[in-house]
Enzyme design. Sequence first.
Site, PDB file in Angstrom:
ATOM      1  N   GLU A 175       0.806  -1.235   0.000  1.00 18.75           N
ATOM      2  CA  GLU A 175       0.000   0.000   0.000  1.00 18.75           C
ATOM      3  C   GLU A 175       0.836   1.281   0.000  1.00 18.75           C
ATOM      4  OE1 GLU A 175      -1.582  -2.683   0.505  1.00 18.75           O
ATOM      5  OE2 GLU A 175      -3.666  -2.254   0.079  1.00 18.75           O
ATOM      6  N   TYR A 177       3.445   1.956   1.985  1.00 12.38           N
ATOM      7  CA  TYR A 177       4.023   2.317   3.287  1.00 12.38           C
ATOM      8  C   TYR A 177       5.539   2.033   3.296  1.00 12.38           C
ATOM      9  CZ  TYR A 177      -0.729   2.975   5.068  1.00 12.38           C
ATOM     10  OH  TYR A 177      -2.000   3.432   5.270  1.00 12.38           O
ATOM     11  N   ARG A 225       2.361  -8.686   4.267  1.00 21.19           N
ATOM     12  CA  ARG A 225       1.470  -8.135   3.233  1.00 21.19           C
ATOM     13  C   ARG A 225       2.340  -7.576   2.117  1.00 21.19           C
ATOM     14  NH1 ARG A 225      -3.827  -4.760   4.085  1.00 21.19           N
ATOM     15  NH2 ARG A 225      -4.585  -4.739   1.954  1.00 21.19           N
ATOM     16  N   GLN A 350     -18.376   5.345   3.202  1.00 17.78           N
ATOM     17  CA  GLN A 350     -18.907   6.581   3.797  1.00 17.78           C
ATOM     18  C   GLN A 350     -18.730   6.673   5.304  1.00 17.78           C
ATOM     19  OE1 GLN A 350     -22.505   6.505   0.722  1.00 17.78           O
ATOM     20  NE2 GLN A 350     -22.866   7.987   2.318  1.00 17.78           N
TER      21      GLN A 350
HETATM   22  P1  FAD Z   1     -36.412   7.949   1.388  1.00 14.91           P
HETATM   23  O1  FAD Z   1     -35.389   7.000   0.933  1.00 14.91           O
HETATM   24  O2  FAD Z   1     -36.725   9.098   0.512  1.00 14.91           O
HETATM   25  O3  FAD Z   1     -37.752   7.131   1.693  1.00 14.91           O
HETATM   26  C1  FAD Z   1     -38.962   7.749   2.006  1.00 14.91           C
HETATM   27  C2  FAD Z   1     -40.108   6.786   1.702  1.00 14.91           C
HETATM   28  O4  FAD Z   1     -41.302   7.323   2.221  1.00 14.91           O
HETATM   29  C3  FAD Z   1     -40.357   6.567   0.213  1.00 14.91           C
HETATM   30  O5  FAD Z   1     -40.279   5.199  -0.091  1.00 14.91           O
HETATM   31  C4  FAD Z   1     -41.746   7.131  -0.025  1.00 14.91           C
HETATM   32  O6  FAD Z   1     -42.458   6.383  -0.983  1.00 14.91           O
HETATM   33  C5  FAD Z   1     -42.370   6.994   1.349  1.00 14.91           C
HETATM   34  N1  FAD Z   1     -43.463   7.938   1.607  1.00 14.91           N
HETATM   35  C6  FAD Z   1     -43.427   9.291   1.535  1.00 14.91           C
HETATM   36  N2  FAD Z   1     -44.632   9.807   1.910  1.00 14.91           N
HETATM   37  C7  FAD Z   1     -45.440   8.758   2.205  1.00 14.91           C
HETATM   38  C8  FAD Z   1     -46.764   8.641   2.650  1.00 14.91           C
HETATM   39  N3  FAD Z   1     -47.499   9.712   2.891  1.00 14.91           N
HETATM   40  N4  FAD Z   1     -47.270   7.407   2.835  1.00 14.91           N
HETATM   41  C9  FAD Z   1     -46.523   6.296   2.621  1.00 14.91           C
HETATM   42  N5  FAD Z   1     -45.255   6.353   2.209  1.00 14.91           N
HETATM   43  C10 FAD Z   1     -44.698   7.559   2.005  1.00 14.91           C
HETATM   44  N6  FAD Z   1     -26.991   8.019   0.041  1.00 14.91           N
HETATM   45  C11 FAD Z   1     -25.846   7.522   0.445  1.00 14.91           C
HETATM   46  O7  FAD Z   1     -25.619   7.451   1.644  1.00 14.91           O
HETATM   47  N7  FAD Z   1     -24.923   7.052  -0.423  1.00 14.91           N
HETATM   48  C12 FAD Z   1     -25.121   7.085  -1.747  1.00 14.91           C
HETATM   49  O8  FAD Z   1     -24.259   6.647  -2.501  1.00 14.91           O
HETATM   50  C13 FAD Z   1     -26.333   7.608  -2.215  1.00 14.91           C
HETATM   51  N8  FAD Z   1     -26.571   7.656  -3.520  1.00 14.91           N
HETATM   52  C14 FAD Z   1     -27.755   8.146  -3.947  1.00 14.91           C
HETATM   53  C15 FAD Z   1     -27.991   8.193  -5.312  1.00 14.91           C
HETATM   54  C16 FAD Z   1     -29.196   8.668  -5.781  1.00 14.91           C
HETATM   55  C17 FAD Z   1     -29.414   8.730  -7.252  1.00 14.91           C
HETATM   56  C18 FAD Z   1     -30.199   9.086  -4.867  1.00 14.91           C
HETATM   57  C19 FAD Z   1     -31.521   9.573  -5.374  1.00 14.91           C
HETATM   58  C20 FAD Z   1     -29.969   9.065  -3.512  1.00 14.91           C
HETATM   59  C21 FAD Z   1     -28.737   8.608  -3.049  1.00 14.91           C
HETATM   60  N9  FAD Z   1     -28.425   8.591  -1.705  1.00 14.91           N
HETATM   61  C22 FAD Z   1     -27.259   8.072  -1.277  1.00 14.91           C
HETATM   62  C23 FAD Z   1     -29.328   9.210  -0.710  1.00 14.91           C
HETATM   63  C24 FAD Z   1     -30.139   8.198   0.067  1.00 14.91           C
HETATM   64  O9  FAD Z   1     -30.771   7.305  -0.795  1.00 14.91           O
HETATM   65  C25 FAD Z   1     -31.143   8.967   0.914  1.00 14.91           C
HETATM   66  O10 FAD Z   1     -30.445   9.832   1.756  1.00 14.91           O
HETATM   67  C26 FAD Z   1     -31.991   8.044   1.761  1.00 14.91           C
HETATM   68  O11 FAD Z   1     -32.701   7.149   0.953  1.00 14.91           O
HETATM   69  C27 FAD Z   1     -32.983   8.840   2.619  1.00 14.91           C
HETATM   70  O12 FAD Z   1     -33.696   7.940   3.385  1.00 14.91           O
HETATM   71  P2  FAD Z   1     -35.124   8.229   3.998  1.00 14.91           P
HETATM   72  O13 FAD Z   1     -35.546   6.956   4.602  1.00 14.91           O
HETATM   73  O14 FAD Z   1     -35.069   9.424   4.831  1.00 14.91           O
HETATM   74  O15 FAD Z   1     -36.057   8.605   2.769  1.00 14.91           O
HETATM   75  P1  NAP Z   2     -26.516  18.054  -2.657  1.00 14.33           P
HETATM   76  O1  NAP Z   2     -25.339  17.213  -2.468  1.00 14.33           O
HETATM   77  O2  NAP Z   2     -26.903  18.989  -1.592  1.00 14.33           O
HETATM   78  O3  NAP Z   2     -26.289  18.865  -4.002  1.00 14.33           O
HETATM   79  C1  NAP Z   2     -27.216  19.744  -4.510  1.00 14.33           C
HETATM   80  C2  NAP Z   2     -26.605  20.513  -5.683  1.00 14.33           C
HETATM   81  O4  NAP Z   2     -27.565  21.408  -6.172  1.00 14.33           O
HETATM   82  C3  NAP Z   2     -25.401  21.309  -5.302  1.00 14.33           C
HETATM   83  O5  NAP Z   2     -24.434  21.139  -6.318  1.00 14.33           O
HETATM   84  C4  NAP Z   2     -25.894  22.764  -5.258  1.00 14.33           C
HETATM   85  O6  NAP Z   2     -24.758  23.466  -5.699  1.00 14.33           O
HETATM   86  C5  NAP Z   2     -27.067  22.745  -6.214  1.00 14.33           C
HETATM   87  N1  NAP Z   2     -28.167  23.607  -5.794  1.00 14.33           N
HETATM   88  C6  NAP Z   2     -28.719  23.751  -4.577  1.00 14.33           C
HETATM   89  N2  NAP Z   2     -29.736  24.643  -4.604  1.00 14.33           N
HETATM   90  C7  NAP Z   2     -29.845  25.060  -5.863  1.00 14.33           C
HETATM   91  C8  NAP Z   2     -30.702  25.992  -6.517  1.00 14.33           C
HETATM   92  N3  NAP Z   2     -31.649  26.654  -5.877  1.00 14.33           N
HETATM   93  N4  NAP Z   2     -30.507  26.196  -7.838  1.00 14.33           N
HETATM   94  C9  NAP Z   2     -29.550  25.543  -8.520  1.00 14.33           C
HETATM   95  N5  NAP Z   2     -28.706  24.670  -7.952  1.00 14.33           N
HETATM   96  C10 NAP Z   2     -28.840  24.424  -6.637  1.00 14.33           C
HETATM   97  O7  NAP Z   2     -27.784  17.175  -2.939  1.00 14.33           O
HETATM   98  P2  NAP Z   2     -28.047  15.961  -3.912  1.00 14.33           P
HETATM   99  O8  NAP Z   2     -27.044  15.885  -5.006  1.00 14.33           O
HETATM  100  O9  NAP Z   2     -29.474  16.099  -4.265  1.00 14.33           O
HETATM  101  O10 NAP Z   2     -27.874  14.717  -2.997  1.00 14.33           O
HETATM  102  C11 NAP Z   2     -28.778  14.501  -1.917  1.00 14.33           C
HETATM  103  C12 NAP Z   2     -28.101  13.743  -0.828  1.00 14.33           C
HETATM  104  O11 NAP Z   2     -27.862  12.404  -1.258  1.00 14.33           O
HETATM  105  C13 NAP Z   2     -26.781  14.364  -0.518  1.00 14.33           C
HETATM  106  O12 NAP Z   2     -26.816  14.981   0.742  1.00 14.33           O
HETATM  107  C14 NAP Z   2     -25.797  13.248  -0.562  1.00 14.33           C
HETATM  108  O13 NAP Z   2     -25.129  13.107   0.672  1.00 14.33           O
HETATM  109  C15 NAP Z   2     -26.595  11.997  -0.848  1.00 14.33           C
HETATM  110  N6  NAP Z   2     -25.889  11.297  -1.914  1.00 14.33           N
HETATM  111  C16 NAP Z   2     -24.694  10.769  -1.615  1.00 14.33           C
HETATM  112  C17 NAP Z   2     -23.977  10.156  -2.600  1.00 14.33           C
HETATM  113  C18 NAP Z   2     -22.646   9.531  -2.301  1.00 14.33           C
HETATM  114  O14 NAP Z   2     -22.005   9.019  -3.214  1.00 14.33           O
HETATM  115  N7  NAP Z   2     -22.190   9.516  -1.085  1.00 14.33           N
HETATM  116  C19 NAP Z   2     -24.466  10.095  -3.881  1.00 14.33           C
HETATM  117  C20 NAP Z   2     -25.695  10.660  -4.146  1.00 14.33           C
HETATM  118  C21 NAP Z   2     -26.387  11.270  -3.144  1.00 14.33           C
HETATM  119  P3  NAP Z   2     -24.657  25.026  -5.884  1.00 14.33           P
HETATM  120  O15 NAP Z   2     -25.418  25.613  -4.736  1.00 14.33           O
HETATM  121  O16 NAP Z   2     -23.213  25.326  -5.873  1.00 14.33           O
HETATM  122  O17 NAP Z   2     -25.239  25.294  -7.215  1.00 14.33           O
HETATM  123 FE1  SF4 Z   3     -17.717   0.887   5.029  1.00 17.84          FE
HETATM  124 FE2  SF4 Z   3     -20.048  -0.019   5.883  1.00 17.84          FE
HETATM  125 FE3  SF4 Z   3     -19.896   1.279   3.552  1.00 17.84          FE
HETATM  126 FE4  SF4 Z   3     -18.903  -1.192   3.840  1.00 17.84          FE
HETATM  127  S1  SF4 Z   3     -21.042  -0.571   3.974  1.00 17.84           S
HETATM  128  S2  SF4 Z   3     -17.903   0.506   2.870  1.00 17.84           S
HETATM  129  S3  SF4 Z   3     -18.122  -1.101   5.905  1.00 17.84           S
HETATM  130  S4  SF4 Z   3     -19.479   2.121   5.567  1.00 17.84           S
END
Ligand code: FAD
Ligand code: NAP
Ligand code: SF4
Length: 681
Positions: A175, A177, A225, A350
């Site tokens: 790695e 090191y 390693r 993460q």
């Molecule tokens: P949500 O996942 O939004 O779930 C809410 C649920 O509530 C939904 O299923 C909805 O149908 C249900 N609901 C809402 N209102 C009602 C109602 N009135 N009655 C019944 N059901 C209802 N996070 C990471 O940590 N790592 C990542 O790599 C990552 N990648 C992402 C990539 C994408 C493209 C997206 C969109 C998100 C990603 N996220 C990632 C973010 C992560 O998925 C969200 O932060 C997480 O799912 C939020 O969890 P939650 O349970 O709060 O809400």
């Molecule tokens: P985000 O990370 O908060 O990014 C939102 C983007 O939108 C920023 O680039 C912001 O940049 C822009 N933005 C915000 N307000 C705006 C406005 N009014 N007009 C135009 N641009 C605006 O949110 P997200 O991409 O929706 O992701 C949501 C959450 O999912 C995140 O918090 C993230 O942690 C999680 N997630 C994580 C991963 C992962 O790989 N770990 C992957 C996907 C999602 P500017 O303000 O500079 O324009």
């Molecule tokens: Fe690390 Fe848990 Fe993500 Fe695996 S799932 S990479 S152990 S944070």
Amino acid sequence: MDHEQEPNKNNHYPSLFEPIKIHDHVIANRSIMGSMHTGLEEKWDGYKRLSQYFKERAEGGAGLIVTGGIAPNFAGRVSPFGSQLSFPWQVAKHRRVTDAVHEVGGKIAMQILHTGRYAYHPLSVAPSAIKAPITPFKPKALSERGIRKTIGDFANCAKLAKRAGYDGVEIMGSEGYLINQFIVTKTNKRTDRWGGSFENRCRLALEIIKAVRASTDSNFIIIFRLSMLDLVDKGSSWDEVIQLAKQVEQVGTSIINTGIGWHEARIPTIVTSVPRANFTWVTKKLKPHVSIPLITTNRINTPEVAEKVLAEGHADMVSMARPFLADPLFMNKAKHNQADFINTCIACNQACLDHAFKNKTVSCLVNPRACEETIINFVPTTSKKKVAIVGAGPAGLACAVHSAERGHLVTLFDAAGKIGGQLNVANQVPGKEEFFETIRYFEKMLAKHNVDIRLNTLVGAGDLGADLFDEVVIATGIKPRQLTIEGVEHQKVLSYLDVLKHKKAVGKSVAIIGAGGIGFDVAEYLTHDKSLAVDQVAWNKEWGVDVDYQERGGLQKATVSDSPREVYLLQRTAGKVGAGLGKTSGWTHRLSLKHKKVQMMNDIEYIKIDDGGLHIRHQQVEKCLDVESVVVCAGQLPENTLFQQLSESRSNLHLIGGADLAKELDAKRAIRQGTLLAIKL
Ligand code: FAD
Ligand code: NAP
Ligand code: SF4
């Protein structure tokens, strides 16, 4: 050294559950829990917590555990307050760990790690005074005396590890090191007997192994390693890897572990987009050249993959590190044919590596109990309640599983036809398929704990009367932020859900508004062939991994397939595009999109959208990006309408996940919040 020939009764994973004998130690199966620094090593109550952490992994079936790296002297520490084992008074705390592991029949080795020029402090040393690209400190070149002392420090550290009850040590030689820095000319410019010829460059590694063996005994397990694939220029050639491995065996090493890639390498080696078991071929390539057991590693996260790797003769043992953070019972579940119940590591980094690099205690996105085994526990309830949870995203799922596990009667509602919430969107992104595993795990756990699941049920305030439920948890997630830019209703404007979830057609030229995690994911989706994530051949070509090992370091020129679209990724703020992405994975996202010629632009003001495209002001200059589609990924807002409707009329109402706070929400926070609420209900 012989491999035990006891009959193996496991029909599901026969190779994985074949015991192996190393000296007089019988290791129950072929799994190694690989070394991970947790941050507990430096906490005042850290060893108490570590002993429970390791004990649970040993009880859960891990064959041989390797601790996080412990420095043999001050210069070798990761950081100024990094852990070190050099003095007899430091033995007692380690004894706590080894006793806990041995009490449940486990085996544990301590990793000795000298960081060399990777140390994050000003007293670092290295073969030559060449600064690493990933630290701000220039190391001092070790003198002959310094080298001799370092070898003695390794021996002393191993002696103390033995006294502390460890079954062995792992000498970190990969790695990038210290030991690795001596082996390659990239970092070793010495002209004395520790540099120059390959023989001289390997001298430190071999002298350390000899000294460690001499300071312990013949039954002590010594793992070396070895960097089998440096993935940096001027790294070792394949012939040198073979030569070193043979000599490492000759001087008394018990097992050789595989090291893949230096920390400064610009090829991802463990993040989620790396295909599973992508690097085990290199261990297999070494097998004919040595007779001691070989361990293979990297992106092995299910028992199926582990079994396949072993059955196909790639190695004698498999190292899995993060999978044991995610599920301490990994091996026992596999053993009892319950692999579907394994909480699979999704390789997101993460909560583990990202935390470690920010000096935070390591945890796990899918298992917030990791490293908090003495703090988070699901004690059976003494007052059984009827609990309604609205929203089956990660927050609601975690809360439902653990509340039911504690004995509550849980009903879980979701408006959608399947559980998972946004994870069902995330898993559409190439390289994020591991999220399917998280949904599978939750499905199994909901069934196990008899959660009443009501899908396709949009819940209103009237459905949650106090006569029906004692506690109501609102986990309704988020809604995408709507923009007010002129022309936002134009037909070329799509939301990220239109693209990823509803699969609406996207043009050949695209501007993405918002460069957060989702903006990056959408860019990945629009520029990549989805099959790439699981196609090892294509992946290795794209990242320039030379699987024929013709070149030093195993590098070759990357062959990137063309993007099907021209993509602009935009943000308003002036900083680096993607600055908010994960510490240890963000660079791979940025590099991957760079390969695809995505134009990342900051300091953007959005003016309007019309038939001509997206009109922006960039660094004071107005221009129009002539694009066929505009995808809005501008963040999210809480979906908390239901909570607001209920908050005046209901007590025992709880708000978690995105519905509580959408800013910087991720699945890590959602699962943790759901879990912590479940403890309290
Ligand atoms: P949500 O996942 O939004 O779930 C809410 C649920 O509530 C939904 O299923 C909805 O149908 C249900 N609901 C809402 N209102 C009602 C109602 N009135 N009655 C019944 N059901 C209802 N996070 C990471 O940590 N790592 C990542 O790599 C990552 N990648 C992402 C990539 C994408 C493209 C997206 C969109 C998100 C990603 N996220 C990632 C973010 C992560 O998925 C969200 O932060 C997480 O799912 C939020 O969890 P939650 O349970 O709060 O809400
Ligand atoms: P985000 O990370 O908060 O990014 C939102 C983007 O939108 C920023 O680039 C912001 O940049 C822009 N933005 C915000 N307000 C705006 C406005 N009014 N007009 C135009 N641009 C605006 O949110 P997200 O991409 O929706 O992701 C949501 C959450 O999912 C995140 O918090 C993230 O942690 C999680 N997630 C994580 C991963 C992962 O790989 N770990 C992957 C996907 C999602 P500017 O303000 O500079 O324009
Ligand atoms: Fe690390 Fe848990 Fe993500 Fe695996 S799932 S990479 S152990 S944070």
